[in-house]
Design a protein around this motif. Structure first.
Motif, PDB file in Angstrom:
ATOM      1  N   VAL A 121       0.851  -1.183   0.000  1.00 34.84           N
ATOM      2  CA  VAL A 121       0.000   0.000   0.000  1.00 34.84           C
ATOM      3  C   VAL A 121       0.893   1.242   0.000  1.00 34.84           C
ATOM      4  CG1 VAL A 121      -0.173   0.063   2.528  1.00 34.84           C
ATOM      5  CG2 VAL A 121      -1.984   1.089   1.146  1.00 34.84           C
ATOM      6  N   THR A 122       0.391   2.295  -0.610  1.00 34.43           N
ATOM      7  CA  THR A 122       1.074   3.583  -0.558  1.00 34.43           C
ATOM      8  C   THR A 122       0.351   4.435   0.477  1.00 34.43           C
ATOM      9  OG1 THR A 122       1.666   3.412  -2.889  1.00 34.43           O
ATOM     10  CG2 THR A 122       1.780   5.604  -1.889  1.00 34.43           C
ATOM     11  N   LEU A 123       1.106   4.938   1.432  1.00 38.03           N
ATOM     12  CA  LEU A 123       0.528   5.717   2.523  1.00 38.03           C
ATOM     13  C   LEU A 123       0.881   7.189   2.373  1.00 38.03           C
ATOM     14  CD1 LEU A 123       1.461   3.389   5.513  1.00 38.03           C
ATOM     15  CD2 LEU A 123      -0.694   3.467   4.254  1.00 38.03           C
ATOM     16  N   SER A 124      -0.042   8.025   2.786  1.00 30.41           N
ATOM     17  CA  SER A 124       0.213   9.452   2.901  1.00 30.41           C
ATOM     18  C   SER A 124       0.241   9.740   4.396  1.00 30.41           C
ATOM     19  CB  SER A 124      -0.889  10.251   2.203  1.00 30.41           C
ATOM     20  OG  SER A 124      -0.689  11.626   2.426  1.00 30.41           O
ATOM     21  N   VAL A 125       1.436   9.998   4.915  1.00 27.55           N
ATOM     22  CA  VAL A 125       1.628  10.184   6.352  1.00 27.55           C
ATOM     23  C   VAL A 125       2.048  11.625   6.622  1.00 27.55           C
ATOM     24  CG1 VAL A 125       3.022   9.477   8.340  1.00 27.55           C
ATOM     25  CG2 VAL A 125       2.218   7.767   6.713  1.00 27.55           C
ATOM     26  N   ILE A 126       1.436  12.208   7.610  1.00 33.45           N
ATOM     27  CA  ILE A 126       1.842  13.524   8.087  1.00 33.45           C
ATOM     28  C   ILE A 126       2.738  13.277   9.302  1.00 33.45           C
ATOM     29  CG2 ILE A 126       1.084  15.728   9.050  1.00 33.45           C
ATOM     30  CD1 ILE A 126       0.290  15.247   6.091  1.00 33.45           C
ATOM     31  N   ARG A 127       3.947  13.807   9.233  1.00 32.41           N
ATOM     32  CA  ARG A 127       4.913  13.638  10.327  1.00 32.41           C
ATOM     33  C   ARG A 127       5.356  15.020  10.775  1.00 32.41           C
ATOM     34  NH1 ARG A 127      10.681  12.676  10.491  1.00 32.41           N
ATOM     35  NH2 ARG A 127      11.160  11.714  12.482  1.00 32.41           N
ATOM     36  N   GLN A 128       5.111  15.310  12.026  1.00 32.64           N
ATOM     37  CA  GLN A 128       5.422  16.613  12.617  1.00 32.64           C
ATOM     38  C   GLN A 128       4.813  17.743  11.794  1.00 32.64           C
ATOM     39  OE1 GLN A 128       9.697  16.497  13.076  1.00 32.64           O
ATOM     40  NE2 GLN A 128       9.526  15.222  14.916  1.00 32.64           N
ATOM     41  N   GLY A 129       3.621  17.511  11.288  1.00 32.53           N
ATOM     42  CA  GLY A 129       2.876  18.528  10.565  1.00 32.53           C
ATOM     43  C   GLY A 129       3.160  18.621   9.082  1.00 32.53           C
ATOM     44  N   TYR A 130       4.100  17.842   8.579  1.00 34.27           N
ATOM     45  CA  TYR A 130       4.468  17.906   7.161  1.00 34.27           C
ATOM     46  C   TYR A 130       4.298  16.539   6.502  1.00 34.27           C
ATOM     47  CZ  TYR A 130       6.591  22.314   8.498  1.00 34.27           C
ATOM     48  OH  TYR A 130       6.793  23.576   8.972  1.00 34.27           O
ATOM     49  N   TYR A 135       7.078   7.253   2.988  1.00 36.40           N
ATOM     50  CA  TYR A 135       6.094   6.214   2.692  1.00 36.40           C
ATOM     51  C   TYR A 135       5.626   6.220   1.241  1.00 36.40           C
ATOM     52  CZ  TYR A 135       5.895   5.846   7.733  1.00 36.40           C
ATOM     53  OH  TYR A 135       6.224   5.672   9.041  1.00 36.40           O
ATOM     54  N   ALA A 136       6.072   7.165   0.435  1.00 38.94           N
ATOM     55  CA  ALA A 136       5.584   7.323  -0.938  1.00 38.94           C
ATOM     56  C   ALA A 136       5.937   6.144  -1.843  1.00 38.94           C
ATOM     57  CB  ALA A 136       6.118   8.616  -1.534  1.00 38.94           C
ATOM     58  N   THR A 137       6.985   5.412  -1.506  1.00 35.42           N
ATOM     59  CA  THR A 137       7.386   4.281  -2.351  1.00 35.42           C
ATOM     60  C   THR A 137       6.620   3.009  -2.025  1.00 35.42           C
ATOM     61  OG1 THR A 137       9.184   3.738  -0.844  1.00 35.42           O
ATOM     62  CG2 THR A 137       9.698   5.172  -2.725  1.00 35.42           C
ATOM     63  N   GLY A 138       5.808   3.040  -0.992  1.00 35.46           N
ATOM     64  CA  GLY A 138       4.994   1.880  -0.647  1.00 35.46           C
ATOM     65  C   GLY A 138       5.415   1.234   0.651  1.00 35.46           C
ATOM     66  N   SER A 139       4.464   0.585   1.274  1.00 30.40           N
ATOM     67  CA  SER A 139       4.684  -0.119   2.529  1.00 30.40           C
ATOM     68  C   SER A 139       4.130  -1.530   2.401  1.00 30.40           C
ATOM     69  CB  SER A 139       3.976   0.592   3.680  1.00 30.40           C
ATOM     70  OG  SER A 139       4.503   1.883   3.873  1.00 30.40           O
ATOM     71  N   VAL A 140       4.630  -2.405   3.235  1.00 24.95           N
ATOM     72  CA  VAL A 140       4.177  -3.789   3.249  1.00 24.95           C
ATOM     73  C   VAL A 140       3.376  -4.014   4.523  1.00 24.95           C
ATOM     74  CG1 VAL A 140       4.902  -6.195   3.308  1.00 24.95           C
ATOM     75  CG2 VAL A 140       6.158  -4.557   1.915  1.00 24.95           C
ATOM     76  N   LEU A 141       2.197  -4.587   4.377  1.00 27.20           N
ATOM     77  CA  LEU A 141       1.359  -4.930   5.515  1.00 27.20           C
ATOM     78  C   LEU A 141       1.462  -6.428   5.772  1.00 27.20           C
ATOM     79  CD1 LEU A 141      -1.823  -2.926   4.563  1.00 27.20           C
ATOM     80  CD2 LEU A 141      -0.480  -2.554   6.598  1.00 27.20           C
ATOM     81  N   THR A 142       1.522  -6.792   7.028  1.00 26.33           N
ATOM     82  CA  THR A 142       1.482  -8.202   7.399  1.00 26.33           C
ATOM     83  C   THR A 142       0.156  -8.442   8.107  1.00 26.33           C
ATOM     84  OG1 THR A 142       3.871  -8.200   7.694  1.00 26.33           O
ATOM     85  CG2 THR A 142       2.648 -10.046   8.662  1.00 26.33           C
ATOM     86  N   LEU A 152      -1.095  -7.278  11.599  1.00 27.30           N
ATOM     87  CA  LEU A 152      -0.057  -7.516  12.595  1.00 27.30           C
ATOM     88  C   LEU A 152       0.962  -6.395  12.582  1.00 27.30           C
ATOM     89  CD1 LEU A 152       1.466  -9.238  14.677  1.00 27.30           C
ATOM     90  CD2 LEU A 152       2.507 -10.455  12.769  1.00 27.30           C
ATOM     91  N   SER A 153       1.408  -6.028  11.377  1.00 27.16           N
ATOM     92  CA  SER A 153       2.410  -4.966  11.301  1.00 27.16           C
ATOM     93  C   SER A 153       2.389  -4.278   9.951  1.00 27.16           C
ATOM     94  CB  SER A 153       3.805  -5.523  11.573  1.00 27.16           C
ATOM     95  OG  SER A 153       4.206  -6.384  10.530  1.00 27.16           O
ATOM     96  N   LEU A 154       3.107  -3.188   9.910  1.00 27.02           N
ATOM     97  CA  LEU A 154       3.230  -2.362   8.726  1.00 27.02           C
ATOM     98  C   LEU A 154       4.671  -1.888   8.680  1.00 27.02           C
ATOM     99  CD1 LEU A 154       2.140  -0.157   6.626  1.00 27.02           C
ATOM    100  CD2 LEU A 154       1.608   1.185   8.639  1.00 27.02           C
ATOM    101  N   SER A 155       5.296  -1.968   7.526  1.00 28.03           N
ATOM    102  CA  SER A 155       6.666  -1.465   7.432  1.00 28.03           C
ATOM    103  C   SER A 155       6.937  -0.951   6.031  1.00 28.03           C
ATOM    104  CB  SER A 155       7.679  -2.539   7.808  1.00 28.03           C
ATOM    105  OG  SER A 155       7.607  -3.625   6.922  1.00 28.03           O
ATOM    106  N   ALA A 156       7.687   0.137   5.954  1.00 28.94           N
ATOM    107  CA  ALA A 156       8.014   0.722   4.666  1.00 28.94           C
ATOM    108  C   ALA A 156       9.207   0.006   4.044  1.00 28.94           C
ATOM    109  CB  ALA A 156       8.303   2.210   4.814  1.00 28.94           C
ATOM    110  N   TYR A 157      10.143  -0.440   4.843  1.00 33.10           N
ATOM    111  CA  TYR A 157      11.318  -1.130   4.312  1.00 33.10           C
ATOM    112  C   TYR A 157      11.609  -2.375   5.126  1.00 33.10           C
ATOM    113  CZ  TYR A 157      12.043   2.972   1.457  1.00 33.10           C
ATOM    114  OH  TYR A 157      11.865   3.971   0.553  1.00 33.10           O
TER     115      TYR A 157
END
Length: 183
Positions: A121-130, A135-142, A152-157
């Motif tokens: 999945v590709t996520l759009s994450v706001i981190r510290q307001g920006y 996460y733009a390259t995709g994340s893997v969900l377990t 169970l988990s989510l990880s970008a790399y």
């Protein structure tokens, strides 16, 4: 005129029956190396619902789709009230104190290969307001099937190097988190 409608109706009926059987065989019979199956559809729907609940801050509903395990040894643990409270506090705290949260998701893909599901999945994450481009390259969900699909988990790399958001959304709970709130 009537003698032409009856054979046409029979032909249409046969066509619809063959079409229904074909879709049933292709979609509902479990098989490997596909993304077009009922299993993949159910997993995709459950994960999409989870992500939407997190995005809309419906954390109590989202927790129902979290698979809980011990952070120490990875053994499954029951979804207790203490785990629910700890998970909701983790995700809420990250939003409130660090202004980090899941804004949106796209390109949710589920594929079954060699008996294992691969979810990205590709996520759009706001981190510290920006907007966080990490996460733009995709994340893997377990996900795990336990009376329905649960995350169970989510990880970008690398799953061993998780970000604060990935840790917060995971189903891993320390002994301290599991005992919190118990009397």
């Amino acid at each position: 005129m009537n003698r032409f409608l009856k054979p046409l109706g029979i032909c249409i009926g046969i066509f619809l029956t063959v079409l229904l059987l074909t879709v049933t065989v292709i979609f509902f019979i479990p098989r490997d190396n596909t993304s077009f199956s009922f299993e993949c559809f159910r997993l995709r729907l459950a994960l999409s619902d989870f992500l939407k609940d997190v995005e809309k801050d419906r954390l109590d509903d989202a927790f129902d789709r979290v698979y809980c395990v011990s952070a120490e040894d990875g053994t499954p643990i029951p979804n207790s009230d203490a785990c629910r409270k700890a998970w909701i506090d983790r995700v809420s705290s990250l939003r409130e104190t660090d202004n980090t949260y899941l804004k949106d998701h796209s390109d949710l893909s589920v594929r079954k290969e060699n008996g294992r599901f691969t979810v990205s999945v590709t996520l759009s994450v706001i981190r510290q307001g920006y907007n966080d481009p990490f996460y733009a390259t995709g994340s893997v969900l377990t996900a795990v099937y336990d009376d329905g699909w649960k995350i169970l988990s989510l990880s970008a790399y690398d799953p061993s190097l998780q970000t604060d958001l990935e840790n917060a959304l995971s189903g891993r709970f320390t002994a301290a988190e599991r005992s919190e709130g118990e009397t």
